[in-house]
Each structure stands twice: as structure tokens, then as C-alpha cells.
Design a protein around this motif. Structure first.
Motif, PDB file in Angstrom:
ATOM      1  N   THR A  22       0.808  -1.216   0.000  1.00  0.00           N
ATOM      2  CA  THR A  22       0.000   0.000   0.000  1.00  0.00           C
ATOM      3  C   THR A  22       0.846   1.274   0.000  1.00  0.00           C
ATOM      4  OG1 THR A  22      -0.195  -0.245   2.417  1.00  0.00           O
ATOM      5  CG2 THR A  22      -2.056  -1.008   1.066  1.00  0.00           C
ATOM      6  N   THR A  23       2.067   1.186  -0.478  1.00  0.00           N
ATOM      7  CA  THR A  23       2.891   2.381  -0.666  1.00  0.00           C
ATOM      8  C   THR A  23       3.727   2.195  -1.915  1.00  0.00           C
ATOM      9  OG1 THR A  23       4.351   3.981   0.425  1.00  0.00           O
ATOM     10  CG2 THR A  23       4.910   1.664   0.681  1.00  0.00           C
ATOM     11  N   SER A  24       4.424   3.239  -2.309  1.00  0.00           N
ATOM     12  CA  SER A  24       5.241   3.169  -3.522  1.00  0.00           C
ATOM     13  C   SER A  24       6.625   2.607  -3.190  1.00  0.00           C
ATOM     14  CB  SER A  24       5.388   4.564  -4.131  1.00  0.00           C
ATOM     15  OG  SER A  24       6.115   5.412  -3.254  1.00  0.00           O
ATOM     16  N   ALA A  25       7.274   2.068  -4.215  1.00  0.00           N
ATOM     17  CA  ALA A  25       8.630   1.571  -4.030  1.00  0.00           C
ATOM     18  C   ALA A  25       9.570   2.715  -3.646  1.00  0.00           C
ATOM     19  CB  ALA A  25       9.119   0.899  -5.318  1.00  0.00           C
ATOM     20  N   ALA A  26       9.318   3.925  -4.160  1.00  0.00           N
ATOM     21  CA  ALA A  26      10.157   5.083  -3.834  1.00  0.00           C
ATOM     22  C   ALA A  26      10.047   5.439  -2.359  1.00  0.00           C
ATOM     23  CB  ALA A  26       9.759   6.273  -4.705  1.00  0.00           C
ATOM     24  N   ASN A  27       8.817   5.498  -1.844  1.00  0.00           N
ATOM     25  CA  ASN A  27       8.629   5.785  -0.421  1.00  0.00           C
ATOM     26  C   ASN A  27       9.305   4.727   0.443  1.00  0.00           C
ATOM     27  OD1 ASN A  27       7.019   7.918  -1.254  1.00  0.00           O
ATOM     28  ND2 ASN A  27       5.447   7.535   0.277  1.00  0.00           N
ATOM     29  N   ALA A  28       9.149   3.465   0.046  1.00  0.00           N
ATOM     30  CA  ALA A  28       9.728   2.365   0.826  1.00  0.00           C
ATOM     31  C   ALA A  28      11.249   2.474   0.863  1.00  0.00           C
ATOM     32  CB  ALA A  28       9.307   1.025   0.235  1.00  0.00           C
ATOM     33  N   ALA A  29      11.862   2.802  -0.270  1.00  0.00           N
ATOM     34  CA  ALA A  29      13.319   2.916  -0.321  1.00  0.00           C
ATOM     35  C   ALA A  29      13.808   4.032   0.599  1.00  0.00           C
ATOM     36  CB  ALA A  29      13.775   3.182  -1.757  1.00  0.00           C
ATOM     37  N   PHE A  30      13.131   5.179   0.557  1.00  0.00           N
ATOM     38  CA  PHE A  30      13.582   6.297   1.388  1.00  0.00           C
ATOM     39  C   PHE A  30      13.368   6.021   2.871  1.00  0.00           C
ATOM     40  CE2 PHE A  30      12.685  10.269   3.671  1.00  0.00           C
ATOM     41  CZ  PHE A  30      13.945  10.862   3.549  1.00  0.00           C
ATOM     42  N   LEU A  31      12.190   5.533   3.247  1.00  0.00           N
ATOM     43  CA  LEU A  31      11.903   5.293   4.666  1.00  0.00           C
ATOM     44  C   LEU A  31      12.805   4.200   5.235  1.00  0.00           C
ATOM     45  CD1 LEU A  31       8.007   5.564   4.610  1.00  0.00           C
ATOM     46  CD2 LEU A  31       9.591   7.141   5.720  1.00  0.00           C
ATOM     47  N   THR A  32      13.064   3.165   4.456  1.00  0.00           N
ATOM     48  CA  THR A  32      13.977   2.129   4.931  1.00  0.00           C
ATOM     49  C   THR A  32      15.375   2.704   5.105  1.00  0.00           C
ATOM     50  OG1 THR A  32      12.697   0.429   3.787  1.00  0.00           O
ATOM     51  CG2 THR A  32      14.908  -0.169   4.474  1.00  0.00           C
ATOM     52  N   GLY A  33      15.735   3.653   4.249  1.00  0.00           N
ATOM     53  CA  GLY A  33      17.036   4.291   4.362  1.00  0.00           C
ATOM     54  C   GLY A  33      17.224   5.060   5.652  1.00  0.00           C
ATOM     55  N   LEU A  34      16.132   5.366   6.359  1.00  0.00           N
ATOM     56  CA  LEU A  34      16.261   6.031   7.650  1.00  0.00           C
ATOM     57  C   LEU A  34      17.021   5.176   8.657  1.00  0.00           C
ATOM     58  CD1 LEU A  34      12.720   7.650   8.070  1.00  0.00           C
ATOM     59  CD2 LEU A  34      14.854   8.787   7.453  1.00  0.00           C
ATOM     60  N   SER A  35      17.095   3.872   8.401  1.00  0.00           N
ATOM     61  CA  SER A  35      17.868   3.003   9.298  1.00  0.00           C
ATOM     62  C   SER A  35      19.339   3.409   9.327  1.00  0.00           C
ATOM     63  CB  SER A  35      17.740   1.541   8.862  1.00  0.00           C
ATOM     64  OG  SER A  35      18.234   1.351   7.552  1.00  0.00           O
ATOM     65  N   VAL A  36      19.804   4.086   8.261  1.00  0.00           N
ATOM     66  CA  VAL A  36      21.175   4.593   8.232  1.00  0.00           C
ATOM     67  C   VAL A  36      21.411   5.554   9.396  1.00  0.00           C
ATOM     68  CG1 VAL A  36      22.793   6.013   6.897  1.00  0.00           C
ATOM     69  CG2 VAL A  36      21.393   4.295   5.742  1.00  0.00           C
ATOM     70  N   CYS A  72      25.811  10.296   7.350  1.00  0.00           N
ATOM     71  CA  CYS A  72      24.430   9.797   7.404  1.00  0.00           C
ATOM     72  C   CYS A  72      23.461  10.814   6.812  1.00  0.00           C
ATOM     73  CB  CYS A  72      24.037   9.497   8.851  1.00  0.00           C
ATOM     74  SG  CYS A  72      24.849   8.055   9.550  1.00  0.00           S
ATOM     75  N   ALA A  73      23.639  12.080   7.188  1.00  0.00           N
ATOM     76  CA  ALA A  73      22.765  13.130   6.669  1.00  0.00           C
ATOM     77  C   ALA A  73      22.895  13.252   5.154  1.00  0.00           C
ATOM     78  CB  ALA A  73      23.095  14.462   7.341  1.00  0.00           C
ATOM     79  N   LEU A  74      24.131  13.205   4.668  1.00  0.00           N
ATOM     80  CA  LEU A  74      24.369  13.300   3.230  1.00  0.00           C
ATOM     81  C   LEU A  74      23.758  12.105   2.493  1.00  0.00           C
ATOM     82  CD1 LEU A  74      25.767  14.914   0.986  1.00  0.00           C
ATOM     83  CD2 LEU A  74      27.827  13.552   1.395  1.00  0.00           C
ATOM     84  N   ALA A  75      23.870  10.916   3.096  1.00  0.00           N
ATOM     85  CA  ALA A  75      23.293   9.719   2.476  1.00  0.00           C
ATOM     86  C   ALA A  75      21.775   9.829   2.367  1.00  0.00           C
ATOM     87  CB  ALA A  75      23.676   8.479   3.286  1.00  0.00           C
ATOM     88  N   VAL A  84      16.790  12.444  -3.017  1.00  0.00           N
ATOM     89  CA  VAL A  84      16.878  12.996  -4.370  1.00  0.00           C
ATOM     90  C   VAL A  84      16.704  11.900  -5.422  1.00  0.00           C
ATOM     91  CG1 VAL A  84      18.427  14.102  -6.035  1.00  0.00           C
ATOM     92  CG2 VAL A  84      18.281  14.966  -3.698  1.00  0.00           C
ATOM     93  N   VAL A  85      17.323  10.737  -5.161  1.00  0.00           N
ATOM     94  CA  VAL A  85      17.258   9.639  -6.127  1.00  0.00           C
ATOM     95  C   VAL A  85      15.914   8.916  -6.083  1.00  0.00           C
ATOM     96  CG1 VAL A  85      18.243   7.395  -6.738  1.00  0.00           C
ATOM     97  CG2 VAL A  85      19.745   9.303  -6.153  1.00  0.00           C
ATOM     98  N   ALA A  86      15.417   8.640  -4.870  1.00  0.00           N
ATOM     99  CA  ALA A  86      14.237   7.784  -4.723  1.00  0.00           C
ATOM    100  C   ALA A  86      12.925   8.546  -4.867  1.00  0.00           C
ATOM    101  CB  ALA A  86      14.267   7.080  -3.365  1.00  0.00           C
ATOM    102  N   VAL A  87      12.885   9.822  -4.496  1.00  0.00           N
ATOM    103  CA  VAL A  87      11.617  10.555  -4.498  1.00  0.00           C
ATOM    104  C   VAL A  87      11.767  11.825  -5.337  1.00  0.00           C
ATOM    105  CG1 VAL A  87       9.703  11.249  -3.015  1.00  0.00           C
ATOM    106  CG2 VAL A  87      11.472   9.758  -2.088  1.00  0.00           C
TER     107      VAL A  87
END
Length: 209
Positions: free
Chosen positions: A90-104, A128-131, A137-140
Motif C-alpha cells: 500500500t505504498t510506492s517503491a520510492a517511499n519504501a526505499a527512502f523510509l527504509t534508508g532512515l535506518s542509516v 548519514c545526513a548526506l546519504a 533525491v534519487v528515490a523521491v
């Protein structure tokens, strides 16, 4: 010719990152054909079989301690992967990639004030902030839009951060590939048990799917 370790590891890291990015679209497509628990069961079983075939000698060194670490690591990995798989329905692949990236960002938070009480260098926070900025920028590229599954993905990011923190404790253990096989089999078992608990029989792929 044997490659120097540093360039080899860097290349493997880049390759792993590429597969990580591609996986969101693959998982989103996969859960359109089966429930999340069946999808997880097959995914982890196939991964365990692949690692076992590549590292058969390590499996011969399997010990109780190895199994214990593998089963312990299976829990956060299963939670993270399952929450992410549910959210991708129930979400987009772009949202999932960015939110999962918060684990960084969550990993150094866990190392510093929460779990390990270890100091984190300012350069690490900056990286971490730069990542995260780069990932956004890339995912969303089209801007952020909330979806119903975003909460599941965010919970999965917390579980993945826990998995990374716990995995750091096993880095010096011998026979890491044997630990990985046990871990993946543990994830497959947890997926199947969760599926039964949620009322899902194991989906059987068909040629017409």
C-alpha cells in the motif's frame, strides 16, 4: 590474480547497494501474486539454499553457538523484511526505499545513546545526513506523497537498524556463512508460522500467475 581487498570490498558494497535498490520493485511485484508470508517463506528458503551451495564447508562446522547467533539474528531481519513487504502493498517503491534508508541514521543513534554507549564521530553524522539527502533525491524525485503503508515501512526500518546493531556483535564470529544459513532458515520458519497464525495457507505458484 588476487584483487586487493579494499577495492574488492568496495565493489561488492556497490553491487549490494544496486541489488538493494532494485529489490523494492521486485518485492512490490511479488506481493501482487501471493500473501506477504508465503512470499517471505519462499524468498528466505531460496536464499538459504544459495548460500549453503556456495559455502558447504562452513556448514560442516555448524555448532550450537553458531545456531544460536543465527536464530537470534533471524528475528529482527524477519520483522524488518515482513513489515517492509506488508507496507509495499500500500505504498510506492520510492517511499519504501527512502523510509527504509532512515535506518542509516537509526544505527548510529542506537550505538551512541541507546544501546552501546559508544561515541559516534561527527563525520559519521555528516555522512548519514548526506546519504539521506542523496537517497531522497534519487528515490523521491517527484516529491513526497504519504501512503497507507508508510508506517509499516518505518517500523521495518527500526527493525533493520536493530538487525545491523546486533549483527555487529557477530562480525568476529567464525563461520559467518553458516550463521547466515541458519538465520535465513529461521526467517523462513518465522514467516511460515506467522502465515499460519494470520490464517494464510502457503501459496503455491502456478504457471498462469
Amino acid at each position: 590474480m588476487v584483487l586487493p581487498k579494499k577495492p574488492l570490498f568496495l565493489g561488492l558494497l556497490l553491487l549490494g547497494t544496486a541489488f538493494w535498490g532494485i529489490s523494492y520493485s521486485v518485492v512490490k511485484t511479488g506481493v501482487g501474486y501471493a500473501d506477504p508470508y508465503s512470499f517471505q517463506t519462499y524468498k528466505f528458503l531460496m536464499a538459504a539454499a544459495a548460500v549453503a551451495l556456495l559455502f558447504p564447508r562452513q556448514l560442516a562446522q555448524l555448532r550450537w553457538g553458531t545456531m544460536g547467533w543465527g536464530l537470534l539474528l533471524a528475528l529482527p531481519q524477519f520483522l524488518g523484511s515482513t513489515l517492509q513487504t506488508i507496507g509495499l502493498q500500500t505504498t510506492s517503491a520510492a517511499n519504501a526505499a527512502f523510509l527504509t534508508g532512515l535506518s542509516v541514521l537509526l544505527v548510529p543513534l542506537g550505538k551512541a545513546p541507546l544501546l552501546y554507549r559508544e561515541a559516534v564521530a561527527p563525520q559519521m553524522w555528516a555522512a548519514c545526513a548526506l546519504a539521506l539527502v542523496g537517497l531522497y533525491v534519487v528515490a523521491v524525485p517527484g516529491g513526497w506523497h504519504l501512503h497507507a503503508g508508510d508506517g509499516w515501512i518505518l517500523a521495518g526500518a527500526v527493525a533493520f537498524a536493530g538487525y545491523v546493531l546486533l549483527g555487529g556483535r557477530t562480525a568476529r564470529e567464525p563461520h559467518l556463512m553458516a550463521i547466515l544459513v541458519v538465520q535465513l532458515l529461521g526467517c523462513a520458519g518465522l514467516a511460515r508460522l506467522s502465515g499460519w497464525g494470520a490464517g494464510y495457507a502457503l501459496a503455491v505458484p502456478t504457471a498462469g500467475a
